[in-house]
Design a protein around this motif. Sequence first.
Motif, mmCIF file in Angstrom:
data_model
loop_
_atom_site.group_PDB
_atom_site.id
_atom_site.type_symbol
_atom_site.label_atom_id
_atom_site.label_comp_id
_atom_site.label_asym_id
_atom_site.label_seq_id
_atom_site.Cartn_x
_atom_site.Cartn_y
_atom_site.Cartn_z
ATOM 1 N N ARG A 153 0.828 -1.205 0.000
ATOM 2 C CA ARG A 153 0.000 0.000 0.000
ATOM 3 C C ARG A 153 0.860 1.252 0.000
ATOM 4 O O ARG A 153 0.526 2.256 -0.646
ATOM 5 N N GLU A 154 1.973 1.229 0.732
ATOM 6 C CA GLU A 154 2.899 2.368 0.723
ATOM 7 C C GLU A 154 3.507 2.547 -0.667
ATOM 8 O O GLU A 154 3.650 3.674 -1.152
ATOM 9 N N GLU A 189 -6.808 12.625 -3.704
ATOM 10 C CA GLU A 189 -6.932 11.860 -4.946
ATOM 11 C C GLU A 189 -6.441 10.426 -4.762
ATOM 12 O O GLU A 189 -7.052 9.478 -5.260
ATOM 13 N N ILE A 190 -5.355 10.270 -4.015
ATOM 14 C CA ILE A 190 -4.836 8.925 -3.745
ATOM 15 C C ILE A 190 -5.848 8.125 -2.933
ATOM 16 O O ILE A 190 -6.066 6.932 -3.176
ATOM 17 N N SER A 191 -6.480 8.781 -1.982
ATOM 18 C CA SER A 191 -7.483 8.079 -1.165
ATOM 19 C C SER A 191 -8.651 7.597 -2.009
ATOM 20 O O SER A 191 -9.178 6.500 -1.802
ATOM 21 N N MET A 192 -9.066 8.402 -3.000
ATOM 22 C CA MET A 192 -10.163 8.008 -3.873
ATOM 23 C C MET A 192 -9.746 6.832 -4.771
ATOM 24 O O MET A 192 -10.508 5.877 -4.960
ATOM 25 N N ALA A 249 -4.327 7.481 3.521
ATOM 26 C CA ALA A 249 -3.422 7.765 2.406
ATOM 27 C C ALA A 249 -2.224 8.586 2.874
ATOM 28 O O ALA A 249 -1.074 8.304 2.511
ATOM 29 N N ALA A 250 -2.495 9.597 3.694
ATOM 30 C CA ALA A 250 -1.420 10.441 4.228
ATOM 31 C C ALA A 250 -0.474 9.622 5.104
ATOM 32 O O ALA A 250 0.750 9.832 5.084
ATOM 33 N N ALA A 290 6.151 5.823 4.024
ATOM 34 C CA ALA A 290 7.080 5.667 2.904
ATOM 35 C C ALA A 290 8.209 6.687 2.996
ATOM 36 O O ALA A 290 9.383 6.362 2.782
ATOM 37 N N LYS A 291 7.855 7.923 3.331
ATOM 38 C CA LYS A 291 8.861 8.980 3.460
ATOM 39 C C LYS A 291 9.877 8.621 4.547
ATOM 40 O O LYS A 291 11.088 8.763 4.340
#
Length: 241
Positions: free
Chosen positions: A183-184, A199-202, A211-212, A218-219
């Motif tokens: 998912r990341e 947009e990523i969440s959608m 999503a955040a 990931a960061k």
Amino acid sequence: MADYDETLAFIASIDDAPTADEVCRRLLGLSSRFGLTGVIAGTMPGSGTPPSDQQRHILLDGWPDGWIDRYLQRDYVHIDPVIERIRKDRNPFMWDEAPIPPMLRREAATMNGEAQEFGLAGGMAVPLVTLEGKIASVSFGGHHIELSPDDRSMLALVSVYAIGRAFRLSRPTSPVPTCLSPRETEAIRWAAIGKTDWEISMIMAISEHTAARHLANAKRKLGAANRAHAVAEAIRAGIVR
């Protein structure tokens, strides 16, 4: 997915740079196409930091010979409107977009006049915040500058990666294998083509908060200072193609 060959080639060249001077040389090889023939990068000194201690905040020094010495000797960091905006605004900006307080107009005019003598008539600053919460920036300068909005965005991306390399060179660490969850990985790939958290969440059918969180994880795993740096690291690691 878009063709990232030129971006990958530049990132690889920065990642292979053995010294901060070489990072500067390679970064200027790109920025000079747009008339930006000087660059400096580092962390912001605290308010009241004496000139003798400001030098240690510099990570990359590609300014014209003599300018950084004069800048530090005259303590210009405390009157420089570009520095003041970097402290308050995290978006890339052109130097002439930094407001000058009325009480500093005379001193700022003197500083700008001297900068022009060294070929620094204008420039662009790229602020960022490290994972430790420190304010840092990459600042380019030159005389005949020609930058489109797309050029500015591109320089902002490569600047983040260059200062990341400078941080690693200043504090050598053992490389840590990157292992993102599926998912990341999906989230960072969507971020790489400019999708927002919403947009990523959608697209992924998850909440915006989730999503955040995927992007934040990931960061962190990529050792990135911000979203743009995370995308650059993901490209370098082959996560984004």
